[in-house]
Design a protein around this motif. Structure first.
Motif, PDB file in Angstrom:
ATOM      1  N   ASN A 143       1.109   9.260  -5.886  1.00  0.00           N
ATOM      2  CA  ASN A 143       1.486  10.666  -5.722  1.00  0.00           C
ATOM      3  C   ASN A 143       2.420  11.110  -6.856  1.00  0.00           C
ATOM      4  OD1 ASN A 143      -0.032  11.115  -3.408  1.00  0.00           O
ATOM      5  ND2 ASN A 143       1.638  10.437  -2.044  1.00  0.00           N
ATOM      6  N   ILE A 144       3.335  10.236  -7.221  1.00  0.00           N
ATOM      7  CA  ILE A 144       4.261  10.578  -8.315  1.00  0.00           C
ATOM      8  C   ILE A 144       3.483  10.701  -9.648  1.00  0.00           C
ATOM      9  CG2 ILE A 144       6.226   9.712  -9.659  1.00  0.00           C
ATOM     10  CD1 ILE A 144       7.291   8.476  -7.064  1.00  0.00           C
ATOM     11  N   ALA A 145       2.517   9.770  -9.831  1.00  0.00           N
ATOM     12  CA  ALA A 145       1.708   9.822 -11.066  1.00  0.00           C
ATOM     13  C   ALA A 145       0.891  11.113 -11.125  1.00  0.00           C
ATOM     14  CB  ALA A 145       0.785   8.604 -11.138  1.00  0.00           C
ATOM     15  N   VAL A 146       0.331  11.580 -10.008  1.00  0.00           N
ATOM     16  CA  VAL A 146      -0.417  12.835  -9.951  1.00  0.00           C
ATOM     17  C   VAL A 146       0.504  13.984 -10.332  1.00  0.00           C
ATOM     18  CG1 VAL A 146      -1.590  14.474  -8.426  1.00  0.00           C
ATOM     19  CG2 VAL A 146      -2.136  12.039  -8.302  1.00  0.00           C
ATOM     20  N   LEU A 147       1.697  14.007  -9.808  1.00  0.00           N
ATOM     21  CA  LEU A 147       2.633  15.078 -10.127  1.00  0.00           C
ATOM     22  C   LEU A 147       3.042  15.036 -11.605  1.00  0.00           C
ATOM     23  CD1 LEU A 147       4.928  15.047  -6.939  1.00  0.00           C
ATOM     24  CD2 LEU A 147       3.174  16.731  -7.546  1.00  0.00           C
ATOM     25  N   ASP A 148       3.259  13.824 -12.108  1.00  0.00           N
ATOM     26  CA  ASP A 148       3.627  13.720 -13.527  1.00  0.00           C
ATOM     27  C   ASP A 148       2.479  14.248 -14.421  1.00  0.00           C
ATOM     28  OD1 ASP A 148       6.042  12.632 -12.851  1.00  0.00           O
ATOM     29  OD2 ASP A 148       5.408  10.539 -13.139  1.00  0.00           O
ATOM     30  N   SER A 149       1.234  13.917 -14.058  1.00  0.00           N
ATOM     31  CA  SER A 149       0.081  14.385 -14.823  1.00  0.00           C
ATOM     32  C   SER A 149      -0.030  15.898 -14.719  1.00  0.00           C
ATOM     33  CB  SER A 149      -1.198  13.731 -14.288  1.00  0.00           C
ATOM     34  OG  SER A 149      -2.353  14.223 -14.961  1.00  0.00           O
ATOM     35  N   PHE A 150       0.268  16.461 -13.581  1.00  0.00           N
ATOM     36  CA  PHE A 150       0.217  17.905 -13.374  1.00  0.00           C
ATOM     37  C   PHE A 150       1.251  18.595 -14.248  1.00  0.00           C
ATOM     38  CE2 PHE A 150       1.857  21.638 -11.124  1.00  0.00           C
ATOM     39  CZ  PHE A 150       0.711  22.444 -11.096  1.00  0.00           C
ATOM     40  N   TYR A 151       2.440  18.030 -14.310  1.00  0.00           N
ATOM     41  CA  TYR A 151       3.473  18.649 -15.132  1.00  0.00           C
ATOM     42  C   TYR A 151       3.202  18.488 -16.642  1.00  0.00           C
ATOM     43  CZ  TYR A 151       6.498  19.552 -11.107  1.00  0.00           C
ATOM     44  OH  TYR A 151       7.025  20.015  -9.936  1.00  0.00           O
ATOM     45  N   LEU A 152       2.632  17.361 -17.039  1.00  0.00           N
ATOM     46  CA  LEU A 152       2.486  17.076 -18.465  1.00  0.00           C
ATOM     47  C   LEU A 152       1.150  17.594 -19.010  1.00  0.00           C
ATOM     48  CD1 LEU A 152       3.913  13.448 -18.599  1.00  0.00           C
ATOM     49  CD2 LEU A 152       5.057  15.562 -19.310  1.00  0.00           C
ATOM     50  N   LYS A 153       0.020  17.420 -18.274  1.00  0.00           N
ATOM     51  CA  LYS A 153      -1.294  17.693 -18.806  1.00  0.00           C
ATOM     52  C   LYS A 153      -2.003  18.849 -18.114  1.00  0.00           C
ATOM     53  CE  LYS A 153      -1.940  12.895 -20.217  1.00  0.00           C
ATOM     54  NZ  LYS A 153      -2.785  11.712 -20.092  1.00  0.00           N
ATOM     55  N   GLY A 154      -1.403  19.244 -16.967  1.00  0.00           N
ATOM     56  CA  GLY A 154      -1.997  20.410 -16.326  1.00  0.00           C
ATOM     57  C   GLY A 154      -2.818  20.039 -15.109  1.00  0.00           C
ATOM     58  N   LEU A 156       0.820  -1.206   0.000  1.00  0.00           N
ATOM     59  CA  LEU A 156       0.000   0.000   0.000  1.00  0.00           C
ATOM     60  C   LEU A 156       0.859   1.262   0.000  1.00  0.00           C
ATOM     61  CD1 LEU A 156      -2.818  -1.022   2.502  1.00  0.00           C
ATOM     62  CD2 LEU A 156      -3.016  -0.791   0.015  1.00  0.00           C
ATOM     63  N   VAL A 157       1.961   1.267   0.759  1.00  0.00           N
ATOM     64  CA  VAL A 157       2.831   2.445   0.787  1.00  0.00           C
ATOM     65  C   VAL A 157       3.465   2.652  -0.578  1.00  0.00           C
ATOM     66  CG1 VAL A 157       4.961   3.374   1.786  1.00  0.00           C
ATOM     67  CG2 VAL A 157       3.234   2.367   3.268  1.00  0.00           C
ATOM     68  N   ASP A 158       3.914   1.561  -1.215  1.00  0.00           N
ATOM     69  CA  ASP A 158       4.498   1.702  -2.555  1.00  0.00           C
ATOM     70  C   ASP A 158       3.448   2.257  -3.539  1.00  0.00           C
ATOM     71  OD1 ASP A 158       6.947   0.779  -1.743  1.00  0.00           O
ATOM     72  OD2 ASP A 158       6.576  -1.313  -2.331  1.00  0.00           O
ATOM     73  N   GLU A 159       2.213   1.738  -3.442  1.00  0.00           N
ATOM     74  CA  GLU A 159       1.158   2.219  -4.313  1.00  0.00           C
ATOM     75  C   GLU A 159       0.868   3.691  -4.053  1.00  0.00           C
ATOM     76  OE1 GLU A 159      -0.626   0.811  -6.840  1.00  0.00           O
ATOM     77  OE2 GLU A 159       0.880  -0.795  -6.718  1.00  0.00           O
ATOM     78  N   LYS A 160       0.848   4.051  -2.769  1.00  0.00           N
ATOM     79  CA  LYS A 160       0.573   5.447  -2.411  1.00  0.00           C
ATOM     80  C   LYS A 160       1.668   6.350  -2.953  1.00  0.00           C
ATOM     81  CE  LYS A 160      -1.691   8.688  -0.183  1.00  0.00           C
ATOM     82  NZ  LYS A 160      -3.003   9.144  -0.643  1.00  0.00           N
ATOM     83  N   ASN A 161       2.917   5.953  -2.845  1.00  0.00           N
ATOM     84  CA  ASN A 161       4.028   6.755  -3.369  1.00  0.00           C
ATOM     85  C   ASN A 161       3.943   6.853  -4.898  1.00  0.00           C
ATOM     86  OD1 ASN A 161       5.156   7.313  -0.878  1.00  0.00           O
ATOM     87  ND2 ASN A 161       6.432   5.461  -0.883  1.00  0.00           N
TER      88      ASN A 161
END
Length: 734
Positions: free
Chosen positions: A122-133, A114-119
């Motif tokens: 969070n990284i996927a959210v940041l990547d989407s924020f940087y790439l797609k807004g 679960l911790v690995d999934e949570k990390n």
């Protein structure tokens, strides 16, 4: 409890106590180890709980930063997000290390996932924020996946926390239990330590108490032993006196009979009587000697003496006895042996006389040889070996170890065949050891015996001229010619004065007579004398006081010989402690007086040639009190002297009785004692000791609170006997 078993009981108690102490110590140590282990576990559980809280906090912090960045579109909020993710992974790794058991393995696996999934989310959210807004990132957040992962992580963390709390409670209980047990075992150990200390204290106290009781019992037994020794010495002295008195009479009459014309048969009978009497006196002397040695009363009296002169005298003494048995008696002294020695010549003579006498007695034929040889020596002293060998009956090997035991002889028939008491060698051994010497014996039955005596001596001073051979004699002690002896005699009793005038005048000795100690001091301070004969009890100043003043005030070392009628054990030692050199008991014996004069003056006087003739007095019957033997021995046939002494007795006795009666009437205990002592001297010349000495000795011991009726009865008895003695004396005179 038997004393021999107590040590085994004590050993058993010690072993049991030791085992119990080891058990107590083991249990206490085990509980302490459990307590330490529980504390360590509790610390680990607290660390786990702390790590879980940190993990939950870091995850929540990371979610908050990601959401804030997306909503505010401010990228500064996510600076260092990778480091925080790394911290979360590190916290998770630390939790994996601390929590490692079967009950939490599944939860940890889920937590890791679960911790690995949570990390990753969070990284996927940041990547989407940087790439797609912003819109794309918000859509991922609103999809509730991150929320579900967070909630699942919180559930897992809560489960882990609950599990660890149970473990914490169990560990705390274990710690409390172990601590209580350690406290209990420590209390038990303290109790047993106190109990052991108390028991040890009680045991040591009891042993000390028993030891004090033993010491007290030993002191009591020693006091009793001293009292018994005094009683024994008094008994021996009294028995000696009681036996010697009739024996002296027997020997005296035997001596008188030998001077009469007798046929051969009568001479044989008289010789047998004399031999038996002398043997009995020897036995008495042996018993008294061994009693003195064992009671510590025997004292060494070292003087300078001529060894060759003494050995020559011994040879002369035993030569006739050896010739009677056709034995060859020889005395040899090696050339390396010094002549003038310093030691107790009397004890040496006593040892050699006993050994030589035994050698002659137990040798039917052959020879007896006496040899003196040096063992070791230097300028100041020498150790001599005295060897007495014979060709007699010998001693069997199994008897050699007991030959020096008292009342023991080599064979059972020795006493019947040769006589003796079996005390001679016992006395010899003790006298040798008293002089710091050794004695041993070598013997073979049928071939003879050899006695070897080693004694230490120091070099002596040269003797006065004329004393090289000190006059040892088999029968009488005589004094060679040397008329310049000067004696000072202190004596207040008139009968004793007359006796001493007779004895000293016959030997042509120069003497001056004084009546008390003060006159002796005055005379000694003005004139020179060689020897003082000092009475003990005198008026004005007694002998003890006079002697102390001579030693302390006049600083004189003149020899002083005490003269006293006291016959108590220890009287001689009392005189020596007062500063006197020797002791003469009254009635004074002629030969003993002359021996004392020679020993202490180093000079001698002209011998008197007495006429051995009968004095004309009839023998007293058995019922008579007066016995003339002692007076006849002193007079040697001088009838005028006997008449003078008897007349003096008739005059003196009533005066002494009157003085005693006066002292009793005045109840003066001191005068009673003094007068009774004077009476002992007055009555001793005519053989009244046996009848009157017991009464007089009792009067000599009266105290201030004495029994007046008893003393009066004793005086009446004494008076009656004295009147009878006076009547018998008057019959002899007229």
């Amino acid at each position: 409890m038997q004393p021999k078993l107590i040590k085994y009981y004590l050993l058993g108690l010690f072993v049991i106590g030791l085992v119990l102490f080891i058990v107590l110590q083991f249990n206490s140590a085990q509980n302490i180890r459990k307590l330490i282990s529980g504390n360590e576990k509790l610390l680990d559980e607290l660390n786990v709980k702390n790590e879980l809280q940190k993990l939950q906090t870091n995850i929540a912090k990371t979610d908050s930063k990601v959401r804030g960045t997306v909503i505010s579109q401010d990228t500064l909020n996510i600076t260092g997000i990778e480091a925080e993710v790394a911290v979360i992974k590190a916290d998770l790794g630390e939790i994996n290390k601390l929590v490692l058991n079967d009950s939490t393995e599944k939860l940890l696996t889920q937590l890791n996932y679960l911790v690995d999934e949570k990390n990753n989310f969070n990284i996927a959210v940041l990547d989407s924020f940087y790439l797609k807004g912003k819109w794309s990132a918000e859509r991922m957040i609103n999809a509730q996946k991150g929320k579900r992962l967070g909630e699942a992580i919180n559930v897992i963390l809560h489960a882990l926390d609950s599990t660890r709390q149970t473990e914490v409670n169990r560990t705390t209980h274990l710690i409390d239990t172990s601590g209580q047990k350690a406290l209990n075992w420590g209390t038990i150990m303290l109790f047993f330590a106190c109990l052991s200390s108390l028991l040890s204290f009680l045991y040591i106290t009891s042993r000390i108490y028993k030891q004090e009781q033993l010491i007290e019992a030993l002191d009591h037994s020693q006091r009793q032993e001293k009292k018994l020794t005094v009683v024994k010495d008094q008994f021996l002295a009294n028995m000696s006196h009681e036996i010697r008195t009739p024996m002296n009479a027997v020997l005296g009459f035997t001596h008188l009979l030998q001077q009469q014309p007798l046929n051969e048969k009568s001479k044989e009978y008289v010789a047998s009587i004399q031999h038996a009497g002398e043997n009995l006196l020897d036995i008495i002397n042996d018993i008294l000697d061994i009693s003195k040695i064992e009671s510590g009363m025997m004292r060494l009296e070292p003087v300078s003496f001529s060894l060759r002169g003494m050995m020559h005298s011994l040879q002369l003494m035993f030569q006739p006895k050896a010739q009677e048995k056709s034995l060859d008696l020889s005395v040899q002294i090696d050339a390396g042996v010094p002549d003038i020695l310093y030691g107790d010549v009397m004890r040496l003579t006593q040892v050699l006389v006993n050994l030589i006498n035994n050698a002659i007695k137990f040798t039917p034929q052959g020879r007896v040889n006496v040899r003196v040889s040096p063992v070791s020596g230097n300028e100041s002293g020498v150790r001599l070996l005295f060897t007495v060998s014979d060709t007699g009956i010998g001693i069997s090997q199994n008897k050699l170890s007991t030959i020096f035991d008292r009342f023991n002889q080599a064979e059972a028939d020795i006493t019947r065949k040769y006589g003796g008491t079996g005390l001679g060698l016992t006395i010899v051994k003790q006298l040798v050891e008293l002089q710091h010497g050794t004695i041993k014996v070598e013997s073979e039955p049928g071939k003879g015996s050899t006695f070897l005596v080693e004694l230490p001596y120091t070099q002596g001073e040269l003797l006065a001229e004329g004393t090289e051979h000190s006059g040892y004699s088999q029968e009488h002690f005589t004094l060679p010619q040397q008329p310049d002896i000067r004696l000072l005699v202190a004596e207040d009793n008139r009968m004793n004065q007359n006796l001493l005038r007779h004895l000293l005048g016959n030997r042509q000795l120069h003497y001056q007579l004084v009546s008390n100690g003060q006159e002796a001091l005055n005379t000694l301070s003005k004139q020179h004398f060689d020897l003082i004969l000092m009475d003990i009890q005198m008026p004005e100043m007694d002998g003890y006081t006079a002697t102390r003043k001579i030693r302390e005030e006049l600083h004189s070392n003149i020899p002083i010989v005490a003269m006293t009628a006291h016959a108590m054990a220890g009287e001689r030692e009392k005189c020596l402690q007062a500063g006197m050199n020797e002791y003469l008991s009254k009635p004074i014996r002629e030969e003993e007086l002359y021996r004392m004069i020679q020993v202490f003056t180093g000079k001698s006087s002209t011998p008197e040639h007495y006429a051995h003739q009968h004095n004309g007095y009839p023998a007293n019957g058995e019922s008579s009190l007066v016995q003339m033997e002692y007076l006849q021995q002193l007079s040697r046939g001088d009838k005028a002297f006997e008449q003078n002494m008897l007349t003096q007795f008739v005059t003196q006795l009533p005066e002494d009785l009157s003085m005693l009666k006066k002292a009793i009437d005045e109840e003066a205990a001191t005068d009673i004692r003094r007068t009774a002592h004077t009476l002992k001297t007055t009555i001793s010349f005519i053989g009244l000791e046996t009848h009157l000495y017991p009464i007089l000795e009792s009067l000599e011991r009266v105290e201030l609170n004495y029994d007046k009726a008893l003393v009066t009865d004793q005086f009446n008895t004494l008076k009656r006997l004295c009147i009878q003695a006076l009547q018998e004396t008057l019959q002899l005179l007229f």
